[in-house]
Design a protein around this motif. Structure first.
Motif, PDB file in Angstrom:
ATOM      1  N   GLU A 131      -9.680   2.962  -2.384  1.00 48.12           N
ATOM      2  CA  GLU A 131      -9.418   4.364  -2.034  1.00 48.12           C
ATOM      3  C   GLU A 131      -8.503   4.452  -0.815  1.00 48.12           C
ATOM      4  O   GLU A 131      -7.640   5.333  -0.733  1.00 48.12           O
ATOM      5  CB  GLU A 131     -10.740   5.085  -1.749  1.00 48.12           C
ATOM      6  N   LEU A 132      -8.695   3.547   0.142  1.00 50.48           N
ATOM      7  CA  LEU A 132      -7.832   3.533   1.329  1.00 50.48           C
ATOM      8  C   LEU A 132      -6.393   3.202   0.953  1.00 50.48           C
ATOM      9  O   LEU A 132      -5.448   3.799   1.491  1.00 50.48           O
ATOM     10  CB  LEU A 132      -8.369   2.515   2.343  1.00 50.48           C
ATOM     11  N   LEU A 133      -6.232   2.251   0.028  1.00 47.09           N
ATOM     12  CA  LEU A 133      -4.877   1.923  -0.441  1.00 47.09           C
ATOM     13  C   LEU A 133      -4.189   3.161  -1.001  1.00 47.09           C
ATOM     14  O   LEU A 133      -3.017   3.434  -0.682  1.00 47.09           O
ATOM     15  CB  LEU A 133      -4.963   0.819  -1.505  1.00 47.09           C
ATOM     16  N   LYS A 134      -4.915   3.901  -1.834  1.00 48.96           N
ATOM     17  CA  LYS A 134      -4.309   5.107  -2.417  1.00 48.96           C
ATOM     18  C   LYS A 134      -4.092   6.181  -1.363  1.00 48.96           C
ATOM     19  O   LYS A 134      -3.149   6.974  -1.441  1.00 48.96           O
ATOM     20  CB  LYS A 134      -5.201   5.623  -3.559  1.00 48.96           C
ATOM     21  N   GLY A 135      -4.967   6.192  -0.325  1.00 48.19           N
ATOM     22  CA  GLY A 135      -4.821   7.181   0.746  1.00 48.19           C
ATOM     23  C   GLY A 135      -3.622   6.932   1.637  1.00 48.19           C
ATOM     24  O   GLY A 135      -3.155   7.846   2.332  1.00 48.19           O
ATOM     25  N   THR A 136      -3.095   5.707   1.648  1.00 50.87           N
ATOM     26  CA  THR A 136      -1.931   5.421   2.502  1.00 50.87           C
ATOM     27  C   THR A 136      -0.715   6.253   2.099  1.00 50.87           C
ATOM     28  O   THR A 136       0.177   6.483   2.916  1.00 50.87           O
ATOM     29  CB  THR A 136      -1.554   3.931   2.438  1.00 50.87           C
ATOM     30  N   ALA A 137      -0.681   6.709   0.844  1.00 42.45           N
ATOM     31  CA  ALA A 137       0.456   7.523   0.393  1.00 42.45           C
ATOM     32  C   ALA A 137       0.528   8.857   1.135  1.00 42.45           C
ATOM     33  O   ALA A 137       1.590   9.492   1.170  1.00 42.45           O
ATOM     34  CB  ALA A 137       0.364   7.764  -1.116  1.00 42.45           C
ATOM     35  N   LEU A 138      -0.596   9.274   1.763  1.00 44.53           N
ATOM     36  CA  LEU A 138      -0.609  10.560   2.471  1.00 44.53           C
ATOM     37  C   LEU A 138       0.303  10.544   3.697  1.00 44.53           C
ATOM     38  O   LEU A 138       0.740  11.602   4.158  1.00 44.53           O
ATOM     39  CB  LEU A 138      -2.038  10.907   2.894  1.00 44.53           C
ATOM     40  N   VAL A 139       0.571   9.351   4.250  1.00 47.92           N
ATOM     41  CA  VAL A 139       1.371   9.304   5.485  1.00 47.92           C
ATOM     42  C   VAL A 139       2.824   9.687   5.233  1.00 47.92           C
ATOM     43  O   VAL A 139       3.586   9.871   6.190  1.00 47.92           O
ATOM     44  CB  VAL A 139       1.315   7.904   6.128  1.00 47.92           C
ATOM     45  N   GLY A 166      -8.228   5.206   9.443  1.00 48.93           N
ATOM     46  CA  GLY A 166      -9.323   4.329   9.872  1.00 48.93           C
ATOM     47  C   GLY A 166     -10.560   5.109  10.249  1.00 48.93           C
ATOM     48  O   GLY A 166     -11.684   4.744   9.867  1.00 48.93           O
ATOM     49  N   LEU A 167     -10.383   6.209  10.999  1.00 48.55           N
ATOM     50  CA  LEU A 167     -11.540   7.010  11.399  1.00 48.55           C
ATOM     51  C   LEU A 167     -12.163   7.723  10.194  1.00 48.55           C
ATOM     52  O   LEU A 167     -13.385   7.845  10.104  1.00 48.55           O
ATOM     53  CB  LEU A 167     -11.119   8.035  12.452  1.00 48.55           C
ATOM     54  N   THR A 168     -11.336   8.197   9.280  1.00 51.12           N
ATOM     55  CA  THR A 168     -11.864   8.912   8.111  1.00 51.12           C
ATOM     56  C   THR A 168     -12.632   7.982   7.181  1.00 51.12           C
ATOM     57  O   THR A 168     -13.788   8.254   6.815  1.00 51.12           O
ATOM     58  CB  THR A 168     -10.707   9.581   7.341  1.00 51.12           C
ATOM     59  N   TYR A 169     -12.018   6.874   6.796  1.00 53.29           N
ATOM     60  CA  TYR A 169     -12.685   5.973   5.861  1.00 53.29           C
ATOM     61  C   TYR A 169     -13.806   5.185   6.553  1.00 53.29           C
ATOM     62  O   TYR A 169     -14.728   4.702   5.894  1.00 53.29           O
ATOM     63  CB  TYR A 169     -11.673   5.037   5.209  1.00 53.29           C
ATOM     64  N   GLY A 170     -13.744   5.058   7.876  1.00 53.68           N
ATOM     65  CA  GLY A 170     -14.845   4.436   8.613  1.00 53.68           C
ATOM     66  C   GLY A 170     -16.120   5.248   8.511  1.00 53.68           C
ATOM     67  O   GLY A 170     -17.228   4.697   8.511  1.00 53.68           O
ATOM     68  N   VAL A 179      -3.725  -2.822   6.102  1.00 50.85           N
ATOM     69  CA  VAL A 179      -4.459  -3.848   6.866  1.00 50.85           C
ATOM     70  C   VAL A 179      -4.997  -3.258   8.177  1.00 50.85           C
ATOM     71  O   VAL A 179      -6.173  -3.428   8.526  1.00 50.85           O
ATOM     72  CB  VAL A 179      -3.544  -5.057   7.130  1.00 50.85           C
ATOM     73  N   LEU A 180      -4.141  -2.561   8.915  1.00 51.44           N
ATOM     74  CA  LEU A 180      -4.559  -2.012  10.205  1.00 51.44           C
ATOM     75  C   LEU A 180      -5.650  -0.947  10.022  1.00 51.44           C
ATOM     76  O   LEU A 180      -6.631  -0.929  10.777  1.00 51.44           O
ATOM     77  CB  LEU A 180      -3.350  -1.414  10.930  1.00 51.44           C
ATOM     78  N   SER A 181      -5.487  -0.076   9.034  1.00 51.03           N
ATOM     79  CA  SER A 181      -6.488   0.961   8.784  1.00 51.03           C
ATOM     80  C   SER A 181      -7.809   0.340   8.341  1.00 51.03           C
ATOM     81  O   SER A 181      -8.887   0.810   8.739  1.00 51.03           O
ATOM     82  CB  SER A 181      -5.990   1.935   7.714  1.00 51.03           C
ATOM     83  N   ALA A 182      -7.746  -0.700   7.512  1.00 47.51           N
ATOM     84  CA  ALA A 182      -8.970  -1.347   7.037  1.00 47.51           C
ATOM     85  C   ALA A 182      -9.719  -2.015   8.187  1.00 47.51           C
ATOM     86  O   ALA A 182     -10.952  -1.959   8.254  1.00 47.51           O
ATOM     87  CB  ALA A 182      -8.630  -2.375   5.953  1.00 47.51           C
TER      88      ALA A 182
END
Length: 233
Positions: A150-158, A91-95, A21-24
């Motif tokens: 894609e952002l949802l799947k990217g959250t696993a990187l943290v 957020g900056l990357t997917y933005g 949510v915050l990243s989106a």
């Protein structure tokens, strides 16, 4: 699994949802600011927006997380907690990707609409707010929906920061049970359910926005077959 291990997994789900949510929200704000800036009449504004887009699209989200969490803190003397570091990097990357969606949707609006605003002596901001964005935003929703998944799947990187998201929690449970198939099957299903809910929500939002812009799809009417020899033509 025991209730304690399930509690660990659910804590990871909650962390993943918070991060998503915050990243989106950050990515959406960056998308509109940078995307609109790329259509600005001043070349320096377009150049700076384009430079940002190319830099963040050309670097890996994983490397960006490393920079925000491990490299920048010693240089500036501060340290972000993992949740905010992950939010900032994602957020900056997917933005940057979203900015291209906004720019493309604005460019797709009929030029006659823009010319109409000029003929009515609208300022550039009035043309953007009253004419261009209301028509462009509904067209942004499908690509934004893809980016959100894609952002949802990217959250696993943290999980590389030791942040207790779903992927990190699942790995801890796997180590405790020494059973990979069971826990990762649950994780696959959880990611799928979240992605499915996001897709349906974005599709509903797209229909609502298109209806508001007068672009709602026409309802299909069933064809009535007229019997031969009935005299009706």
């Amino acid at each position: 699994m025991t209730s304690g291990l399930w509690e660990r997994v659910l804590d990871g789900v909650w962390v993943t949802i918070q991060l998503l949510v915050l990243s989106a929200l950050l990515a959406a704000a960056v998308s509109f600011v940078v995307g609109v800036a790329r259509t600005h009449r001043l070349w320096i504004v377009r150049f700076l927006a384009g430079f940002y887009t190319e830099v963040f699209r050309g670097t890996s989200a994983l490397v960006m997380i490393f920079w925000v969490f491990f490299v920048l803190p010693p240089a500036f003397g501060w340290q972000l907690v993992p949740l905010w570091a992950g939010t900032l990097a994602l957020g900056l990357t997917y933005g940057a990707y979203g900015a291209e969606v906004v720019r493309g949707a604005l460019a797709a609006v009929d030029p006659a609409q823009r010319e109409g605003g000029i003929a009515l002596s609208f300022t550039p901001w009035q043309r953007m707010r009253l004419i261009l964005l209301p028509q462009a935003v509904p067209e942004m929703i499908p690509p934004f929906s893809n980016l959100l998944i894609e952002l949802l799947k990217g959250t696993a990187l943290v999980s590389i920061m030791g942040m207790g998201d779903l992927a990190f929690s699942a790995n801890l449970v796997r180590l405790a049970l020494q059973e990979s198939a069971e826990i990762y099957t649950y994780v696959l299903l959880i990611y799928f359910v979240i992605a499915f809910l996001l897709t349906r929500s974005m599709r509903g939002l797209e229909k609502k926005l298109k209806a508001g812009a007068g672009k709602a799809p026409k309802k299909r009417t069933a064809a009535v077959r007229v019997p031969e020899g009935s005299g009706v033509s």
